[in-house]
Design an enzyme around this catalytic site. Structure first.
Site, short mmCIF file in Angstrom:
data_model
loop_
_atom_site.label_atom_id
_atom_site.label_comp_id
_atom_site.label_asym_id
_atom_site.label_seq_id
_atom_site.Cartn_x
_atom_site.Cartn_y
_atom_site.Cartn_z
N GLY A 59 0.70 12.74 2.91
CA GLY A 59 -0.47 13.51 2.47
C GLY A 59 -0.13 14.36 1.27
N CYS A 86 6.90 10.82 5.12
CA CYS A 86 6.68 11.70 3.97
C CYS A 86 6.16 13.07 4.42
CB CYS A 86 5.77 11.01 2.96
SG CYS A 86 5.87 11.77 1.34
N TYR A 87 4.91 13.40 4.15
CA TYR A 87 4.38 14.69 4.64
C TYR A 87 4.54 14.76 6.16
CZ TYR A 87 1.31 18.62 5.59
OH TYR A 87 0.82 19.83 6.02
N HIS A 177 7.86 5.78 1.99
CA HIS A 177 6.68 5.10 2.55
C HIS A 177 7.03 3.65 2.90
CE1 HIS A 177 3.54 8.12 1.76
NE2 HIS A 177 4.37 8.51 0.81
N GLU A 179 5.23 1.57 4.37
CA GLU A 179 4.04 0.71 4.43
C GLU A 179 3.70 0.06 3.11
OE1 GLU A 179 4.24 3.86 5.04
OE2 GLU A 179 2.79 5.03 3.90
N ASP A 234 -19.98 -10.68 7.18
CA ASP A 234 -19.98 -9.65 8.21
C ASP A 234 -21.15 -9.81 9.18
OD1 ASP A 234 -17.93 -8.81 6.65
OD2 ASP A 234 -19.02 -7.14 5.73
N LYS A 376 -11.59 -6.47 6.71
CA LYS A 376 -12.30 -7.66 6.24
C LYS A 376 -11.58 -8.97 6.61
CE LYS A 376 -15.69 -9.31 3.65
NZ LYS A 376 -17.10 -8.90 3.77
#
Ligand code: XMP
Length: 520
Positions: A59, A86-87, A177, A179, A234, A376
Protein backbone atom coordinates in the site's frame (compact mmCIF):
# COMPACT_ATOMS: atom_id res chain seq x y z
CA UNK A 1 -20.76 -15.99 3.72
CA UNK A 2 -21.33 -18.94 5.92
CA UNK A 3 -22.63 -21.32 3.26
CA UNK A 4 -19.29 -21.73 1.46
CA UNK A 5 -17.82 -25.17 1.20
CA UNK A 6 -14.28 -24.38 0.16
CA UNK A 7 -11.55 -23.00 2.39
CA UNK A 8 -10.95 -19.30 1.96
CA UNK A 9 -8.01 -17.03 2.09
CA UNK A 10 -8.46 -13.40 3.08
CA UNK A 11 -6.44 -10.64 1.41
CA UNK A 12 -6.54 -7.44 3.44
CA UNK A 13 -6.02 -4.58 1.04
CA UNK A 14 -4.00 -1.52 2.02
CA UNK A 15 -4.37 0.08 -1.39
CA UNK A 16 -1.54 -1.36 -3.48
CA UNK A 17 -1.94 -1.03 -7.24
CA UNK A 18 -1.23 -4.74 -7.58
CA UNK A 19 -3.47 -6.30 -4.92
CA UNK A 20 -5.67 -7.85 -7.61
CA UNK A 21 -2.63 -9.72 -8.87
CA UNK A 22 -2.29 -11.51 -5.53
CA UNK A 23 -5.81 -12.81 -6.02
CA UNK A 24 -4.96 -13.86 -9.59
CA UNK A 25 -1.92 -15.84 -8.44
CA UNK A 26 -3.94 -17.61 -5.75
CA UNK A 27 -6.84 -18.41 -8.05
CA UNK A 28 -4.32 -19.92 -10.47
CA UNK A 29 -3.41 -22.25 -7.62
CA UNK A 30 -7.09 -23.20 -7.23
CA UNK A 31 -7.31 -21.37 -3.93
CA UNK A 32 -10.40 -19.34 -3.22
CA UNK A 33 -9.65 -15.85 -1.90
CA UNK A 34 -11.35 -12.53 -1.43
CA UNK A 35 -9.91 -9.03 -1.26
CA UNK A 36 -11.34 -6.73 1.39
CA UNK A 37 -10.23 -3.19 2.21
CA UNK A 38 -8.65 -2.91 5.64
CA UNK A 39 -11.39 -0.52 6.81
CA UNK A 40 -13.96 -3.29 6.52
CA UNK A 41 -11.95 -5.97 8.26
CA UNK A 42 -13.10 -5.85 11.86
CA UNK A 43 -12.75 -8.60 14.45
CA UNK A 44 -16.35 -9.60 13.83
CA UNK A 45 -15.69 -9.76 10.09
CA UNK A 46 -12.69 -12.01 10.67
CA UNK A 47 -14.73 -14.35 12.81
CA UNK A 48 -17.45 -14.61 10.23
CA UNK A 49 -15.07 -14.98 7.27
CA UNK A 50 -13.03 -17.64 9.10
CA UNK A 51 -10.02 -17.49 6.78
CA UNK A 52 -7.62 -20.39 6.56
CA UNK A 53 -4.82 -17.88 5.91
CA UNK A 54 -4.40 -14.12 5.64
CA UNK A 55 -2.32 -11.97 3.31
CA UNK A 56 -1.62 -8.33 4.13
CA UNK A 57 -1.17 -6.42 0.87
CA UNK A 58 1.17 -3.58 -0.02
CA UNK A 59 0.00 0.00 0.00
CA UNK A 60 1.03 3.61 -0.50
CA UNK A 61 0.93 4.72 3.17
CA UNK A 62 3.81 4.82 5.64
CA UNK A 63 3.39 2.88 8.87
CA UNK A 64 5.37 5.64 10.56
CA UNK A 65 2.63 8.17 9.92
CA UNK A 66 -0.04 8.69 12.49
CA UNK A 67 -3.36 7.12 11.59
CA UNK A 68 -1.85 4.90 8.90
CA UNK A 69 -3.86 1.78 8.12
CA UNK A 70 -3.71 -1.27 10.39
CA UNK A 71 -5.36 -4.67 10.34
CA UNK A 72 -7.16 -5.67 13.54
CA UNK A 73 -4.83 -7.26 16.11
CA UNK A 74 -7.00 -10.36 15.97
CA UNK A 75 -5.35 -11.25 12.64
CA UNK A 76 -2.35 -12.36 14.66
CA UNK A 77 -4.31 -14.44 17.16
CA UNK A 78 -6.44 -16.41 14.71
CA UNK A 79 -3.86 -19.17 14.68
CA UNK A 80 -3.65 -19.16 10.87
CA UNK A 81 -0.64 -18.39 8.64
CA UNK A 82 -0.17 -14.72 7.78
CA UNK A 83 1.93 -13.35 4.91
CA UNK A 84 2.80 -9.64 4.88
CA UNK A 85 3.88 -8.07 1.60
CA UNK A 86 5.70 -4.70 1.43
CA UNK A 87 3.46 -2.36 3.47
CA UNK A 88 1.89 -5.53 4.87
CA UNK A 89 5.32 -6.66 6.02
CA UNK A 90 6.04 -3.32 7.68
CA UNK A 91 2.70 -3.10 9.44
CA UNK A 92 3.17 -6.64 10.68
CA UNK A 93 6.61 -5.87 12.07
CA UNK A 94 5.47 -2.74 13.78
CA UNK A 95 2.41 -4.33 15.35
CA UNK A 96 4.38 -7.34 16.57
CA UNK A 97 7.20 -5.35 18.18
CA UNK A 98 9.73 -4.60 15.41
CA UNK A 99 10.69 -1.24 13.92
CA UNK A 100 10.25 0.54 10.60
CA UNK A 101 12.29 3.53 9.40
CA UNK A 102 12.06 6.01 6.57
CA UNK A 103 14.12 5.50 3.43
CA UNK A 104 17.15 7.84 3.66
CA UNK A 105 18.82 6.33 0.65
CA UNK A 106 17.39 2.87 1.19
CA UNK A 107 14.27 3.25 -0.93
CA UNK A 108 14.07 0.67 -3.70
CA UNK A 109 11.90 0.80 -6.80
CA UNK A 110 12.01 -1.78 -9.50
CA UNK A 111 14.20 -4.82 -10.01
CA UNK A 112 16.35 -6.04 -7.12
CA UNK A 113 18.05 -9.27 -6.11
CA UNK A 114 17.45 -11.13 -2.88
CA UNK A 115 20.16 -13.40 -1.48
CA UNK A 116 19.21 -16.39 0.59
CA UNK A 117 20.73 -16.30 4.06
CA UNK A 118 19.12 -19.39 5.53
CA UNK A 119 17.80 -22.36 3.56
CA UNK A 120 15.52 -23.82 6.22
CA UNK A 121 12.33 -21.97 5.43
CA UNK A 122 9.50 -24.02 3.89
CA UNK A 123 8.12 -20.89 2.27
CA UNK A 124 11.23 -20.77 0.10
CA UNK A 125 11.22 -24.41 -1.05
CA UNK A 126 12.19 -24.48 -4.69
CA UNK A 127 12.39 -20.73 -4.86
CA UNK A 128 16.09 -19.94 -4.78
CA UNK A 129 17.20 -21.74 -7.90
CA UNK A 130 20.48 -19.86 -7.64
CA UNK A 131 21.98 -17.89 -4.75
CA UNK A 132 20.14 -14.81 -5.86
CA UNK A 133 16.58 -14.43 -6.96
CA UNK A 134 15.16 -11.52 -8.92
CA UNK A 135 12.33 -9.67 -7.22
CA UNK A 136 10.39 -6.46 -7.70
CA UNK A 137 10.64 -3.89 -4.94
CA UNK A 138 8.67 -0.73 -4.45
CA UNK A 139 9.25 0.74 -1.03
CA UNK A 140 10.32 3.98 0.63
CA UNK A 141 10.36 2.75 4.25
CA UNK A 142 12.13 -0.36 5.42
CA UNK A 143 12.10 -2.62 8.44
CA UNK A 144 15.02 -1.71 10.72
CA UNK A 145 14.39 -4.23 13.50
CA UNK A 146 12.42 -7.43 13.22
CA UNK A 147 9.80 -8.42 15.76
CA UNK A 148 10.57 -10.97 18.48
CA UNK A 149 10.23 -14.52 17.19
CA UNK A 150 11.22 -13.59 13.61
CA UNK A 151 14.39 -14.67 11.82
CA UNK A 152 15.96 -13.48 8.58
CA UNK A 153 16.00 -15.78 5.54
CA UNK A 154 16.83 -13.40 2.69
CA UNK A 155 18.34 -9.95 2.20
CA UNK A 156 18.76 -7.43 -0.56
CA UNK A 157 21.22 -4.51 -0.65
CA UNK A 158 18.56 -2.03 0.47
CA UNK A 159 16.33 -4.37 2.45
CA UNK A 160 18.33 -6.31 5.03
CA UNK A 161 15.10 -7.97 6.14
CA UNK A 162 13.79 -8.81 2.69
CA UNK A 163 12.44 -12.20 3.84
CA UNK A 164 11.69 -12.90 7.49
CA UNK A 165 9.55 -15.44 9.27
CA UNK A 166 8.32 -16.55 12.65
CA UNK A 167 8.05 -20.25 11.92
CA UNK A 168 6.46 -21.09 15.28
CA UNK A 169 3.43 -18.97 14.42
CA UNK A 170 3.61 -19.36 10.62
CA UNK A 171 4.03 -15.62 10.08
CA UNK A 172 5.93 -14.63 6.95
CA UNK A 173 6.98 -11.19 5.81
CA UNK A 174 8.56 -10.13 2.52
CA UNK A 175 9.60 -6.66 1.43
CA UNK A 176 9.11 -7.33 -2.29
CA UNK A 177 6.05 -8.12 -4.38
CA UNK A 178 5.94 -11.83 -5.29
CA UNK A 179 2.68 -11.34 -7.22
CA UNK A 180 4.10 -9.27 -10.06
CA UNK A 181 5.55 -10.49 -13.30
CA UNK A 182 8.95 -8.98 -12.46
CA UNK A 183 9.34 -11.44 -9.59
CA UNK A 184 9.60 -14.33 -12.04
CA UNK A 185 9.49 -17.12 -9.49
CA UNK A 186 6.96 -15.44 -7.20
CA UNK A 187 4.29 -18.06 -7.79
CA UNK A 188 6.45 -20.59 -5.89
CA UNK A 189 6.16 -18.49 -2.73
CA UNK A 190 2.39 -18.43 -2.98
CA UNK A 191 2.35 -22.13 -3.74
CA UNK A 192 4.40 -22.86 -0.62
CA UNK A 193 2.32 -20.48 1.48
CA UNK A 194 -1.02 -22.04 0.58
CA UNK A 195 0.39 -25.53 0.99
CA UNK A 196 1.66 -24.61 4.46
CA UNK A 197 -1.77 -23.22 5.27
CA UNK A 198 -3.36 -26.53 4.27
CA UNK A 199 -5.30 -25.49 1.17
CA UNK A 200 -6.22 -28.45 -0.99
CA UNK A 201 -6.72 -26.51 -4.23
CA UNK A 202 -10.48 -27.07 -4.28
CA UNK A 203 -11.28 -23.93 -6.23
CA UNK A 204 -12.04 -25.58 -9.56
CA UNK A 205 -14.63 -24.49 -12.07
CA UNK A 206 -16.48 -27.77 -11.58
CA UNK A 207 -16.73 -27.11 -7.84
CA UNK A 208 -17.65 -23.50 -8.43
CA UNK A 209 -20.42 -24.48 -10.80
CA UNK A 210 -21.97 -26.89 -8.29
CA UNK A 211 -21.72 -24.45 -5.45
CA UNK A 212 -23.11 -21.57 -7.49
CA UNK A 213 -26.08 -23.69 -8.54
CA UNK A 214 -26.77 -24.63 -4.94
CA UNK A 215 -26.59 -20.98 -3.86
CA UNK A 216 -28.87 -19.78 -6.67
CA UNK A 217 -31.48 -22.39 -5.70
CA UNK A 218 -31.26 -21.36 -2.05
CA UNK A 219 -31.57 -17.67 -2.88
CA UNK A 220 -34.37 -17.90 -5.40
CA UNK A 221 -36.55 -20.64 -3.94
CA UNK A 222 -39.74 -20.93 -5.98
CA UNK A 223 -39.61 -17.37 -7.30
CA UNK A 224 -39.01 -16.18 -10.83
CA UNK A 225 -35.86 -14.52 -12.18
CA UNK A 226 -35.54 -12.23 -15.18
CA UNK A 227 -32.31 -11.53 -16.99
CA UNK A 228 -31.36 -8.96 -19.61
CA UNK A 229 -29.43 -11.08 -22.07
CA UNK A 230 -27.15 -9.08 -24.35
CA UNK A 231 -25.37 -11.98 -25.99
CA UNK A 232 -22.10 -10.87 -24.39
CA UNK A 233 -19.99 -13.37 -22.45
CA UNK A 234 -20.99 -12.25 -18.95
CA UNK A 235 -24.75 -12.17 -19.34
CA UNK A 236 -24.67 -15.38 -21.41
CA UNK A 237 -22.71 -17.35 -18.84
CA UNK A 238 -24.87 -15.99 -16.02
CA UNK A 239 -28.04 -16.96 -17.89
CA UNK A 240 -26.89 -20.50 -18.67
CA UNK A 241 -25.74 -21.07 -15.09
CA UNK A 242 -28.99 -19.78 -13.60
CA UNK A 243 -30.98 -21.82 -16.08
CA UNK A 244 -29.10 -24.90 -15.01
CA UNK A 245 -29.99 -24.10 -11.41
CA UNK A 246 -33.67 -23.20 -11.70
CA UNK A 247 -34.72 -24.13 -15.23
CA UNK A 248 -37.81 -22.36 -16.46
CA UNK A 249 -38.03 -20.15 -13.40
CA UNK A 250 -35.67 -17.97 -15.43
CA UNK A 251 -36.85 -15.85 -18.34
CA UNK A 252 -34.37 -13.89 -20.42
CA UNK A 253 -35.23 -10.73 -22.27
CA UNK A 254 -33.07 -9.98 -25.28
CA UNK A 255 -33.59 -6.35 -26.23
CA UNK A 256 -32.91 -6.00 -29.94
CA UNK A 257 -32.41 -2.30 -30.58
CA UNK A 258 -31.68 -2.73 -34.27
CA UNK A 259 -28.06 -1.75 -33.72
CA UNK A 260 -26.61 -5.24 -33.63
CA UNK A 261 -24.10 -6.76 -36.02
CA UNK A 262 -24.79 -8.93 -39.05
CA UNK A 263 -26.93 -11.94 -38.02
CA UNK A 264 -26.27 -11.27 -34.35
CA UNK A 265 -29.87 -11.30 -33.15
CA UNK A 266 -30.58 -14.59 -34.95
CA UNK A 267 -27.44 -16.19 -33.54
CA UNK A 268 -28.24 -15.22 -29.96
CA UNK A 269 -31.87 -16.25 -30.19
CA UNK A 270 -31.09 -19.55 -31.92
CA UNK A 271 -28.43 -20.49 -29.45
CA UNK A 272 -30.34 -19.76 -26.28
CA UNK A 273 -33.82 -20.69 -27.36
CA UNK A 274 -33.09 -23.70 -29.53
CA UNK A 275 -29.82 -25.02 -28.20
CA UNK A 276 -30.32 -24.29 -24.49
CA UNK A 277 -34.08 -24.42 -24.47
CA UNK A 278 -34.04 -21.33 -22.35
CA UNK A 279 -37.20 -19.23 -22.07
CA UNK A 280 -36.27 -16.16 -24.08
CA UNK A 281 -38.24 -13.12 -25.12
CA UNK A 282 -36.88 -11.56 -28.29
CA UNK A 283 -37.90 -7.94 -27.82
CA UNK A 284 -37.56 -6.67 -31.36
CA UNK A 285 -37.80 -2.95 -30.81
CA UNK A 286 -35.58 -1.71 -33.60
CA UNK A 287 -38.29 0.55 -35.02
CA UNK A 288 -38.70 2.27 -31.68
CA UNK A 289 -34.96 2.80 -31.16
CA UNK A 290 -34.17 3.86 -34.71
CA UNK A 291 -37.19 6.11 -34.75
CA UNK A 292 -36.06 7.95 -31.62
CA UNK A 293 -32.55 8.19 -32.99
CA UNK A 294 -33.68 9.64 -36.28
CA UNK A 295 -31.81 12.86 -37.04
CA UNK A 296 -29.69 12.64 -33.86
CA UNK A 297 -25.97 13.04 -34.40
CA UNK A 298 -24.60 14.05 -31.00
CA UNK A 299 -22.84 11.03 -29.39
CA UNK A 300 -23.99 11.66 -25.83
CA UNK A 301 -27.57 12.25 -26.91
CA UNK A 302 -27.49 8.95 -28.81
CA UNK A 303 -26.23 7.13 -25.72
CA UNK A 304 -28.84 8.73 -23.46
CA UNK A 305 -31.68 7.87 -25.84
CA UNK A 306 -30.54 4.26 -26.14
CA UNK A 307 -29.97 3.85 -22.39
CA UNK A 308 -33.35 5.32 -21.51
CA UNK A 309 -35.25 3.27 -24.09
CA UNK A 310 -33.46 0.11 -23.03
CA UNK A 311 -34.78 0.50 -19.50
CA UNK A 312 -38.32 1.30 -20.68
CA UNK A 313 -38.38 -1.67 -23.04
CA UNK A 314 -36.92 -4.09 -20.53
CA UNK A 315 -39.38 -2.94 -17.91
CA UNK A 316 -42.29 -3.34 -20.30
CA UNK A 317 -41.42 -6.94 -21.14
CA UNK A 318 -40.42 -7.83 -17.61
CA UNK A 319 -43.74 -6.57 -16.26
CA UNK A 320 -45.43 -9.30 -18.30
CA UNK A 321 -43.48 -12.03 -16.59
CA UNK A 322 -45.52 -13.13 -13.65
CA UNK A 323 -44.04 -13.33 -10.20
CA UNK A 324 -40.58 -12.04 -11.09
CA UNK A 325 -38.79 -11.20 -7.85
CA UNK A 326 -35.18 -11.28 -9.00
CA UNK A 327 -33.05 -9.62 -11.65
CA UNK A 328 -29.97 -11.54 -12.79
CA UNK A 329 -26.82 -9.62 -13.70
CA UNK A 330 -23.42 -10.68 -14.99
CA UNK A 331 -21.49 -8.51 -12.52
CA UNK A 332 -17.84 -9.60 -12.22
CA UNK A 333 -15.40 -9.51 -9.33
CA UNK A 334 -13.34 -6.54 -10.57
CA UNK A 335 -16.58 -4.54 -10.62
CA UNK A 336 -17.34 -5.21 -6.99
CA UNK A 337 -13.94 -5.05 -5.33
CA UNK A 338 -14.03 -2.12 -3.04
CA UNK A 339 -10.99 -0.04 -3.70
CA UNK A 340 -9.18 1.50 -0.78
CA UNK A 341 -9.56 5.23 -0.71
CA UNK A 342 -7.50 7.04 1.89
CA UNK A 343 -9.53 10.20 1.79
CA UNK A 344 -13.10 9.08 2.03
CA UNK A 345 -13.24 5.47 3.15
CA UNK A 346 -13.95 2.51 0.91
CA UNK A 347 -15.64 3.22 -2.38
CA UNK A 348 -17.45 0.73 -4.56
CA UNK A 349 -16.86 0.79 -8.28
CA UNK A 350 -19.62 -0.72 -10.34
CA UNK A 351 -19.51 -0.21 -14.09
CA UNK A 352 -22.66 1.55 -15.04
CA UNK A 353 -23.46 -0.81 -17.89
CA UNK A 354 -23.47 -3.78 -15.54
CA UNK A 355 -26.09 -2.22 -13.39
CA UNK A 356 -29.10 -1.92 -15.64
CA UNK A 357 -29.69 1.74 -14.81
CA UNK A 358 -31.12 1.42 -11.32
CA UNK A 359 -33.68 -1.11 -12.52
CA UNK A 360 -33.62 -3.35 -9.45
CA UNK A 361 -34.68 -0.48 -7.16
CA UNK A 362 -37.19 0.86 -9.66
CA UNK A 363 -38.89 -2.49 -10.11
CA UNK A 364 -38.47 -3.68 -6.54
CA UNK A 365 -36.34 -6.62 -7.65
CA UNK A 366 -33.59 -8.36 -5.73
CA UNK A 367 -30.32 -9.15 -7.51
CA UNK A 368 -28.90 -12.54 -8.46
CA UNK A 369 -25.24 -12.11 -9.39
CA UNK A 370 -23.66 -15.55 -9.70
CA UNK A 371 -20.41 -14.24 -11.26
CA UNK A 372 -19.61 -11.71 -8.55
CA UNK A 373 -16.66 -13.76 -7.36
CA UNK A 374 -15.04 -14.32 -10.75
CA UNK A 375 -12.49 -12.60 -12.92
CA UNK A 376 -13.15 -12.34 -16.65
CA UNK A 377 -10.99 -15.31 -17.62
CA UNK A 378 -12.69 -17.39 -14.93
CA UNK A 379 -16.07 -16.49 -16.42
CA UNK A 380 -14.76 -17.79 -19.75
CA UNK A 381 -13.58 -20.98 -18.03
CA UNK A 382 -17.01 -21.38 -16.43
CA UNK A 383 -18.56 -20.84 -19.86
CA UNK A 384 -16.44 -23.74 -21.18
CA UNK A 385 -17.46 -25.83 -18.17
CA UNK A 386 -21.11 -25.13 -18.97
CA UNK A 387 -20.58 -26.15 -22.58
CA UNK A 388 -20.96 -22.78 -24.28
CA UNK A 389 -19.24 -22.87 -27.69
CA UNK A 390 -15.67 -21.56 -27.69
CA UNK A 391 -16.49 -19.16 -30.50
CA UNK A 392 -19.11 -17.58 -28.30
CA UNK A 393 -17.00 -17.37 -25.17
CA UNK A 394 -14.06 -15.77 -26.96
CA UNK A 395 -16.10 -13.05 -28.63
CA UNK A 396 -14.79 -9.50 -28.62
CA UNK A 397 -16.62 -7.07 -26.32
CA UNK A 398 -19.51 -5.23 -27.93
CA UNK A 399 -20.84 -1.98 -26.46
CA UNK A 400 -24.40 -1.62 -25.19
CA UNK A 401 -25.27 1.19 -27.65
CA UNK A 402 -24.07 -1.11 -30.44
CA UNK A 403 -23.51 0.18 -33.94
CA UNK A 404 -24.93 3.60 -33.01
CA UNK A 405 -21.52 4.64 -31.72
CA UNK A 406 -19.77 3.21 -34.79
CA UNK A 407 -21.81 5.39 -37.10
CA UNK A 408 -20.67 8.95 -36.34
CA UNK A 409 -23.27 11.50 -37.30
CA UNK A 410 -26.82 10.60 -38.18
CA UNK A 411 -27.84 6.97 -38.17
CA UNK A 412 -29.78 5.77 -41.19
CA UNK A 413 -30.92 2.29 -42.17
CA UNK A 414 -28.82 2.20 -45.37
CA UNK A 415 -25.71 3.28 -43.45
CA UNK A 416 -26.32 0.62 -40.80
CA UNK A 417 -26.65 -2.05 -43.46
CA UNK A 418 -23.41 -0.98 -45.18
CA UNK A 419 -21.69 -0.95 -41.79
CA UNK A 420 -22.95 -4.46 -40.96
CA UNK A 421 -21.67 -5.87 -44.21
CA UNK A 422 -18.29 -4.19 -44.01
CA UNK A 423 -17.88 -5.33 -40.41
CA UNK A 424 -18.73 -8.91 -41.34
CA UNK A 425 -16.09 -8.94 -44.11
CA UNK A 426 -13.48 -7.42 -41.80
CA UNK A 427 -14.12 -9.92 -39.00
CA UNK A 428 -14.07 -12.75 -41.54
CA UNK A 429 -10.67 -11.54 -42.73
CA UNK A 430 -9.39 -11.46 -39.16
CA UNK A 431 -10.65 -14.97 -38.51
CA UNK A 432 -9.23 -16.31 -41.78
CA UNK A 433 -5.84 -14.97 -40.79
CA UNK A 434 -6.20 -16.50 -37.31
CA UNK A 435 -5.81 -13.13 -35.64
CA UNK A 436 -9.13 -12.92 -33.81
CA UNK A 437 -7.88 -14.14 -30.43
CA UNK A 438 -4.86 -11.84 -30.49
CA UNK A 439 -7.08 -8.80 -30.76
CA UNK A 440 -9.10 -7.33 -27.90
CA UNK A 441 -11.65 -5.73 -30.15
CA UNK A 442 -12.02 -5.14 -33.89
CA UNK A 443 -14.78 -3.41 -35.81
CA UNK A 444 -15.60 -1.07 -38.65
CA UNK A 445 -16.88 2.49 -38.24
CA UNK A 446 -18.71 4.04 -41.16
CA UNK A 447 -17.62 7.64 -41.64
CA UNK A 448 -20.03 10.49 -42.27
CA UNK A 449 -18.25 11.44 -45.50
CA UNK A 450 -18.56 10.28 -49.04
CA UNK A 451 -15.58 10.26 -51.31
CA UNK A 452 -14.94 9.94 -55.02
CA UNK A 453 -13.62 6.73 -56.46
CA UNK A 454 -13.40 4.88 -59.72
CA UNK A 455 -14.62 1.35 -60.26
CA UNK A 456 -14.54 -0.26 -63.68
CA UNK A 457 -15.15 2.61 -66.06
CA UNK A 458 -17.36 4.53 -63.72
CA UNK A 459 -17.02 7.16 -61.08
CA UNK A 460 -18.30 6.30 -57.61
CA UNK A 461 -19.33 8.57 -54.80
CA UNK A 462 -19.65 6.35 -51.72
CA UNK A 463 -18.93 6.20 -48.02
CA UNK A 464 -15.50 5.89 -46.49
CA UNK A 465 -15.02 3.58 -43.52
CA UNK A 466 -12.40 3.12 -40.84
CA UNK A 467 -11.14 -0.21 -39.57
CA UNK A 468 -10.33 -0.39 -35.88
CA UNK A 469 -8.42 -3.15 -34.09
CA UNK A 470 -6.81 -2.81 -30.68
CA UNK A 471 -4.96 -4.85 -28.11
CA UNK A 472 -5.80 -4.19 -24.49
CA UNK A 473 -5.93 -5.85 -21.10
CA UNK A 474 -9.02 -4.22 -19.69
CA UNK A 475 -10.23 -1.70 -22.25
CA UNK A 476 -8.87 1.17 -20.14
CA UNK A 477 -5.82 1.65 -22.32
CA UNK A 478 -5.24 0.23 -25.78
CA UNK A 479 -2.79 0.04 -28.66
CA UNK A 480 -3.71 -0.27 -32.30
CA UNK A 481 -3.05 -3.71 -33.72
CA UNK A 482 -0.03 -3.82 -36.08
CA UNK A 483 -1.58 -5.58 -39.08
CA UNK A 484 0.71 -6.26 -42.00
CA UNK A 485 0.31 -4.06 -45.07
CA UNK A 486 -0.67 -7.17 -47.02
CA UNK A 487 -3.52 -7.88 -44.62
CA UNK A 488 -4.76 -4.29 -44.74
CA UNK A 489 -4.54 -4.15 -48.53
CA UNK A 490 -6.39 -7.44 -48.95
CA UNK A 491 -9.09 -6.38 -46.49
CA UNK A 492 -9.61 -3.00 -48.17
CA UNK A 493 -9.97 -4.71 -51.54
CA UNK A 494 -12.46 -7.23 -50.18
CA UNK A 495 -14.59 -4.60 -48.47
CA UNK A 496 -14.72 -2.38 -51.56
CA UNK A 497 -15.49 -5.31 -53.85
CA UNK A 498 -18.03 -7.01 -51.59
CA UNK A 499 -19.82 -4.11 -49.93
CA UNK A 500 -21.88 -1.83 -52.06
CA UNK A 501 -21.71 1.70 -50.73
CA UNK A 502 -18.08 1.84 -49.61
CA UNK A 503 -15.30 2.99 -51.89
CA UNK A 504 -12.56 3.95 -49.45
CA UNK A 505 -11.06 2.13 -46.46
CA UNK A 506 -8.80 3.67 -43.82
CA UNK A 507 -7.06 2.12 -40.80
CA UNK A 508 -7.32 3.90 -37.46
CA UNK A 509 -3.92 3.86 -35.74
CA UNK A 510 -4.83 5.90 -32.68
CA UNK A 511 -3.99 4.39 -29.32
CA UNK A 512 -6.00 4.95 -26.14
CA UNK A 513 -5.27 7.45 -24.71
CA UNK A 514 -5.50 9.86 -26.46
CA UNK A 515 -8.25 8.19 -28.51
CA UNK A 516 -11.01 5.95 -27.23
CA UNK A 517 -11.62 2.50 -28.64
CA UNK A 518 -15.06 3.33 -30.00
CA UNK A 519 -15.51 6.31 -32.32
CA UNK A 520 -18.17 7.93 -30.17
P1 XMP B 1 -13.93 3.31 -25.12
O1 XMP B 1 -14.57 3.66 -26.41
O2 XMP B 1 -14.41 4.18 -23.98
O3 XMP B 1 -14.41 1.84 -24.77
O4 XMP B 1 -12.42 3.29 -25.20
C1 XMP B 1 -13.81 0.99 -23.82
C2 XMP B 1 -14.52 -0.35 -23.87
O5 XMP B 1 -15.87 -0.20 -23.40
C3 XMP B 1 -16.79 -0.55 -24.42
N1 XMP B 1 -17.89 0.43 -24.33
C4 XMP B 1 -19.09 0.16 -23.81
N2 XMP B 1 -19.60 -0.99 -23.32
N3 XMP B 1 -21.64 0.11 -22.91
C5 XMP B 1 -20.89 -1.01 -22.90
O6 XMP B 1 -21.38 -2.07 -22.51
C6 XMP B 1 -21.21 1.30 -23.38
O7 XMP B 1 -21.92 2.29 -23.38
C7 XMP B 1 -19.85 1.31 -23.86
N4 XMP B 1 -19.08 2.29 -24.40
C8 XMP B 1 -17.87 1.72 -24.69
C9 XMP B 1 -16.02 -0.45 -25.71
O8 XMP B 1 -16.59 -1.27 -26.73
C10 XMP B 1 -14.65 -0.92 -25.26
O9 XMP B 1 -14.60 -2.33 -25.15
Amino acid sequence: MTNQIHARLLIIDFGSQVTQLIARRLRELNVYCEIHPYQNVTEAFLKDFAPKAVILSGGPASVIDEGSPRPPKAVFTLGVPVLGICYGQQVMMQMLGGMVERGHGTAEFGRAYVTQTDARLDLLNGWFLEDKEQVWMSHGDHVSAIAPGFEVYGTSPNAPFAITADTARNFFAVQFHPEVHHTPNGKTLYENFVRLAGFSGDWTMGAYREEAIRKIREQVGDDHVICALSGGVDSSVAAVLIHEAIGDQLTCVFVDHGLLRHNEAEEVVTMFRDHYNLPLIHANESELFLGELDGVSDPETKRKIIGGLFIDVFQKYAAEIEGAKFLAQGTLYPDVIESVSFSGGPSVTIKSHHNVGGLPEKMGLKLVEPLRELFKDEVRALGHELGLPASFIGRHPFPGPGLAIRCPGEITLPKLEILRQADAVYIDQIRRHALYDEIWQAFVAILPVRTVGVMGDGRTYDYACALRAVTSVDGMTADYYPFSHEFLGETATRIINEVEGINRVTYDITSKPPGTIEWE
